[in-house]
Scaffold this active site. Structure first.
Site, PDB file in Angstrom:
ATOM      1  N   THR A   1      11.742  12.224  62.323  1.00 28.46           N
ATOM      2  CA  THR A   1      12.762  11.251  61.946  1.00 28.46           C
ATOM      3  C   THR A   1      12.450  10.720  60.557  1.00 28.46           C
ATOM      4  O   THR A   1      11.285  10.543  60.203  1.00 28.46           O
ATOM      5  CB  THR A   1      12.832  10.083  62.963  1.00 28.46           C
ATOM      6  OG1 THR A   1      13.846   9.163  62.558  1.00 28.46           O
ATOM      7  CG2 THR A   1      11.507   9.344  63.065  1.00 28.46           C
TER       8      THR A   1
ATOM      9  N   HIS B   1      -0.864   9.105  74.312  1.00 29.21           N
ATOM     10  CA  HIS B   1      -2.329   9.157  74.400  1.00 29.21           C
ATOM     11  C   HIS B   1      -2.812   9.779  75.704  1.00 29.21           C
ATOM     12  O   HIS B   1      -3.994  10.098  75.855  1.00 29.21           O
ATOM     13  CB  HIS B   1      -2.896   7.738  74.264  1.00 29.21           C
ATOM     14  CG  HIS B   1      -4.261   7.689  73.652  1.00 29.21           C
ATOM     15  ND1 HIS B   1      -5.043   8.813  73.465  1.00 29.21           N
ATOM     16  CD2 HIS B   1      -5.008   6.653  73.184  1.00 29.21           C
ATOM     17  CE1 HIS B   1      -6.190   8.474  72.918  1.00 29.21           C
ATOM     18  NE2 HIS B   1      -6.203   7.166  72.735  1.00 29.21           N
TER      19      HIS B   1
END
Length: 422
Positions: A341, A393
């Site tokens: 983006t 994560h």
């Protein structure tokens, strides 16, 4: 013969759609393959075309939610067209207090209406040929029709005497006015329902925040060499391919090389419940975020690793045009393994992008800005860009995420690396 106009299947997971707008009028004669209506699903906008020549009978109005396979109209191949200006069956008759609308005529402003603009025109019973367009080539923008819809509810000169008489009778002031009779500084409040696509965007963003363990790591990139390459080859590139040489293609190439080096960034967490499996991908489908009037869309460039820089740039341009015109299909938006983006086009200096589920990472590009940096012990002014990598994560460790972003930095700062895959 009468042919049902049905809501087509547009994707495995799509069970319903909203009728965004009818492109043809009730009782109008249409030709085969002409666009009858625009459907809005939770993933994309879909055009429904006529299967044959015939007279259209609308059965479901714009704005209604319909199931896949439902009949929304009928084409009578032996029928005769009624007046083009005839309204749909459920439309209320025009009363004396409602000014009749002038016949619609073709004009540059009304010739090509985006789905969002068409919806506002339909909902407010506006005549696009009577609205001045401020967009490219005189096209109507969302702001143009919103302004026109606001003006449409303003009192006409003919109604002025009635208003004056009402005031003389000391009628109570509307609720939006303060006791002093002046309009509140806060203005009026307008509540509108979310579009189907906007609802889905909201759901997916909340899903990403509630499901993934999102972290963001940052770095900065010296854009000197990229700018030099673009300045050197931009004219020849545009002459040969018909498009400008942008930065997105170079970043896509750099991202593919980084994904090859760090496969976990190109993987998903899958499995029932909280996810118990990791799904690795041997292909590189890069989603490119595109801002539209309806909201953010992320069309996917499939097999980006097999494409040249020019092919990537052309694919990005084509998707941007399709998104702007509301012609993005479900297949265009599915299958991505990684997303990019670019908030820099809006002036963003730094941000933390949100994951695009089920993907595990997204790269955020930002504004290029001249900054003082130390090069070989000397302070120099260089065009710099902050970049951000948001990642899950649960699947990507800190070392991998930082190394991945450094790999992109190396590829962009030294584009020759991308030629040799090093």
């Amino acid at each position: 013969m009468k042919i049902d106009v049905k809501v087509p299947a547009v994707g495995e997971s799509v069970t319903e759609a909203t009728i965004g707008s009818w492109n043809k009028k009730n009782g109008e004669f249409v030709k085969r393959n002409e666009v009858l209506l625009l459907l809005e699903t939770d993933k994309a906008s879909v055009e429904v075309v006529a299967e044959n020549d015939g007279v259209l009978a609308i059965q479901v109005e714009a704005g209604q939610v319909v199931k896949i396979g439902a009949t929304v109209g009928i084409l009578d191949t032996e029928g005769k067209a009624s007046a083009v200006s005839s309204e749909a069956p459920k439309t209320a008759p025009v009363t004396a207090s409602q000014p009749t609308q002038a016949p619609v005529t073709s004009s540059p402003a009304s010739a090509h209406l985006s789905p969002a603009v068409q919806r506002i025109v339909t909902e407010n019973n506006l005549n696009p040929s009577q609205i001045a367009g401020t967009g490219k080539d005189g096209r109507l923008t969302k702001g143009d029709v919103l302004a026109a819809s606001t003006a449409a509810v303003a009192p006409t000169p003919a109604a002025a005497p009635a208003k004056t008489e009402a005031k003389s009778k000391a009628a109570p002031a509307p609720a939006i006015f303060a006791a002093s009779g002046k309009l509140s500084k806060q203005g009026e409040k307008k509540i509108v329902p979310m579009t189907t696509i906007r609802k889905k965007i909201a759901e997916r963003l909340v899903e990403a925040q509630n499901t993934a363990a999102i972290l963001t790591t940052f770095n900065e990139i010296d854009m000197t060499k990229v700018n030099e390459i673009r300045n050197k080859y931009k004219d020849k590139f545009k002459e040969k391919y018909g498009i400008s040489l942008g930065m997105m293609g170079i970043f896509t190439k750099a991202a593919v090389e980084a994904l090859k080096a760090f496969p976990a960034v190109n993987a998903y967490i899958s499995g029932a419940g909280a996810g118990t499996e990791i799904e690795y991908h041997n292909y590189y489908n890069i989603g490119i975020a595109v801002s539209t009037e309806k909201g953010l869309m992320v069309p996917v460039i499939k097999d980006a690793d097999q494409m040249s820089l020019a092919e990537i740039e052309m694919a990005i341009r084509d998707y941007a045009l399709k998104a702007r015109d509301g012609k993005i299909g479900v297949d265009d938006l599915t299958g991505g393994t990684f997303s990019i983006t670019n908030g820099g086009v809006f002036g963003s200096l730094m941000s933390t992008p949100i994951l695009n589920p089920p993907q595990s990472a997204i790269l955020g590009m930002h504004k290029v800005e001249d900054r003082a940096v130390v090069i070989n012990g000397k302070i120099e002014v260089r065009p710099m860009m902050y970049v951000a990598l948001s990642y899950d994560h649960r699947i990507i460790d800190g070392k991998e995420s930082v190394s991945f972003l450094v790999k992109i930095k190396e590829g962009v700062e030294d584009p020759e690396r991308l030629l040799f895959g090093v």
